[in-house]
Design a protein around this motif. Structure first.
Motif, short mmCIF file in Angstrom:
data_model
loop_
_atom_site.label_atom_id
_atom_site.label_comp_id
_atom_site.label_asym_id
_atom_site.label_seq_id
_atom_site.Cartn_x
_atom_site.Cartn_y
_atom_site.Cartn_z
N LEU A 88 4.59 0.85 -1.81
CA LEU A 88 3.46 0.05 -2.30
C LEU A 88 2.13 0.70 -1.95
CD1 LEU A 88 4.79 -3.53 -1.49
CD2 LEU A 88 4.51 -2.51 -3.76
N ALA A 89 2.04 1.31 -0.78
CA ALA A 89 0.82 2.02 -0.42
C ALA A 89 0.58 3.20 -1.35
CB ALA A 89 0.89 2.48 1.04
N LEU A 90 1.65 3.92 -1.69
CA LEU A 90 1.52 5.04 -2.62
C LEU A 90 1.07 4.58 -3.99
CD1 LEU A 90 4.75 6.97 -1.62
CD2 LEU A 90 2.43 7.93 -1.54
N ARG A 91 1.61 3.47 -4.46
CA ARG A 91 1.22 2.95 -5.77
C ARG A 91 -0.22 2.45 -5.76
NH1 ARG A 91 6.47 -0.56 -7.97
NH2 ARG A 91 7.75 1.25 -8.59
N ARG B 107 -3.75 8.76 -2.95
CA ARG B 107 -4.38 9.79 -2.13
C ARG B 107 -3.89 9.77 -0.68
NH1 ARG B 107 -10.67 8.92 -3.15
NH2 ARG B 107 -9.93 6.74 -3.09
N ILE B 108 -3.09 8.79 -0.29
CA ILE B 108 -2.57 8.82 1.08
C ILE B 108 -1.72 10.06 1.33
CG2 ILE B 108 -2.67 6.31 1.35
CD1 ILE B 108 0.40 6.30 1.20
N THR B 109 -1.16 10.63 0.26
CA THR B 109 -0.38 11.87 0.44
C THR B 109 -1.28 13.02 0.89
OG1 THR B 109 -0.63 12.50 -1.90
CG2 THR B 109 1.31 11.20 -1.30
N GLU B 110 -2.57 12.96 0.54
CA GLU B 110 -3.52 13.98 0.95
C GLU B 110 -4.07 13.69 2.35
OE1 GLU B 110 -6.61 14.07 -1.98
OE2 GLU B 110 -5.19 13.89 -3.65
N ALA C 236 18.50 -0.56 1.59
CA ALA C 236 17.77 -1.83 1.61
C ALA C 236 16.66 -1.88 0.57
CB ALA C 236 17.20 -2.08 3.00
N ASP C 237 16.13 -0.72 0.18
CA ASP C 237 15.18 -0.66 -0.93
C ASP C 237 15.24 0.73 -1.56
OD1 ASP C 237 13.22 -0.98 -2.81
OD2 ASP C 237 11.79 -1.92 -1.46
N PRO C 238 16.28 1.00 -2.35
CA PRO C 238 16.44 2.34 -2.91
C PRO C 238 15.32 2.71 -3.88
CG PRO C 238 18.04 0.82 -3.86
CD PRO C 238 17.38 0.11 -2.71
N HIS C 239 14.79 1.73 -4.59
CA HIS C 239 13.72 2.03 -5.55
C HIS C 239 12.45 2.46 -4.81
CE1 HIS C 239 16.53 -0.63 -7.68
NE2 HIS C 239 16.22 0.09 -8.73
N ALA C 240 12.17 1.82 -3.68
CA ALA C 240 11.03 2.26 -2.87
C ALA C 240 11.28 3.66 -2.32
CB ALA C 240 10.80 1.27 -1.73
N ALA D 119 6.94 11.31 -4.26
CA ALA D 119 5.50 11.44 -4.06
C ALA D 119 5.12 12.88 -3.71
CB ALA D 119 5.04 10.49 -2.96
N ASP D 120 3.84 13.16 -3.80
CA ASP D 120 3.32 14.51 -3.64
C ASP D 120 3.08 14.83 -2.15
OD1 ASP D 120 2.42 17.03 -4.26
OD2 ASP D 120 0.39 16.36 -4.78
#
Length: 311
Positions: A133-136, A140-143, A170-174, A181-182
């Motif tokens: 959810l943070a990535l979505r 830019r958190i990946t940077e 428990a959350d494969p889609h997450a 993610a990058d």
């Protein structure tokens, strides 16, 4: 002198999460700047309450923020048989005296990383819902993150199913969002964590640790060790391995790989499909643990944590 690393821990306490938080707090190499909670080992209300109790018991100063109690798509999966109904085995820590941070966990993660780009390592020891959810919300958190490590997955086995490790299942889609993610995900999975067994000899290293031993370590590990899968070799201290990697990456061997998460297989949902021969790399996969140095690191950190316990 080794610089102190800042770390934000996303977790679902959980016995091994409790030990991971204790390791992080007691390690002079780390500065815990935040703790966020997710539903997983037990329901979100318990994981959040446990994080608050642990913060007060250990004397941590980091903010604690409540996150997601529901997976992105799947139905919730919990493990009370492994961790106890409330999540900390037989430990009975005092009720929390301090309050939650008012932000949702996702916002705390974003705010912390944005405020200190390149300075904070992110460690996830539960289902990856908050991280996805943070990535979505803020790609830019990946940077901004200094490094990203998870306890989850495996390349040869599962534990909740033959194919899938609990945190990913428990959350494969997450988990799929996170691996796609990058950034480079360091996957500290079952193949590594099953090398970290709290045997009787290991438990002897924790003798004499006062209230930390009697009120947290023993009640947690005694309960953990009763699970059928742990009776013979001792419980695997999964989540502490992910924190240990941040403390000292040389404690384990990692191998570059491509990891993809199965989200639809009838028998393989939650499987972390690992290709060590790929040219399209997205992960570092932990394979071999320096067992002696790992337990020496934990014992020293636990001794420091005991010395810092509030009166």
């Amino acid at each position: 002198m080794t610089p102190v690393k800042k770390v934000l821990i996303d977790c679902d306490p959980g016995i091994d999460d409790a030990l991971a938080l204790t390791l992080a707090h007691g390690s002079p190499e780390l500065d815990v700047v935040g703790v966020t909670t997710v539903g997983g080992n037990v329901e979100l209300a318990h994981t959040t309450d446990n994080a608050l109790r642990l913060r007060d018991f250990l004397g941590m100063s980091a903010p604690v923020a409540r996150g997601s109690g529901q997976p992105l798509v799947a139905e919730p999966v919990n493990a009370p048989a492994v961790h106890g109904v409330a999540g900390l085995g037989e430990a009975q820590l005092p009720a929390a005296r301090t309050e939650l941070d008012r932000r949702h966990a996702v916002q705390l993660i974003i705010d912390a990383l944005a405020a200190a780009p390149g300075e904070i390592g992110l460690v996830a020891t539960g289902p990856l819902t908050n991280i996805a959810l943070a990535l979505r919300t803020e790609p830019r958190i990946t940077e901004w993150v200094a490094e990203f490590t998870i306890m989850g997955g495996a390349y040869t086995r599962g534990n909740r199913t033959p194919a899938a490790e609990f945190n990913v299942l428990a959350d494969p889609h997450a988990a799929a969002v996170v691996f796609d993610a990058d950034w480079t995900t360091t996957m500290v999975g079952l193949d590594l964590t099953h090398q970290a067994r709290a045997t009787a000899a290991v438990r002897e290293r924790f003798a004499g640790l006062g209230r930390l031993e009697t009120e947290l370590l023993n009640p947690c590990l005694d309960f953990y060790g009763k699970h059928p899968s742990y009776r013979e070799l001792g419980p695997a201290i999964h989540d502490a391995c992910a924190v240990a990697h941040l403390i000292d990456p040389s404690l384990m061997t990692t191998v570059p790989a491509r990891v993809d998460v199965e989200t639809q297989g009838r028998f393989t949902t939650g499987m972390t499909v690992t290709d060590f021969g790929s040219n399209d790399l997205n992960a570092l996969v932990a394979t071999e643990l320096d067992v002696e140095r790992f337990w020496t690191t934990l014992a020293a950190a636990f001794q420091n944590a005991e010395a810092q316990l509030p009166a």
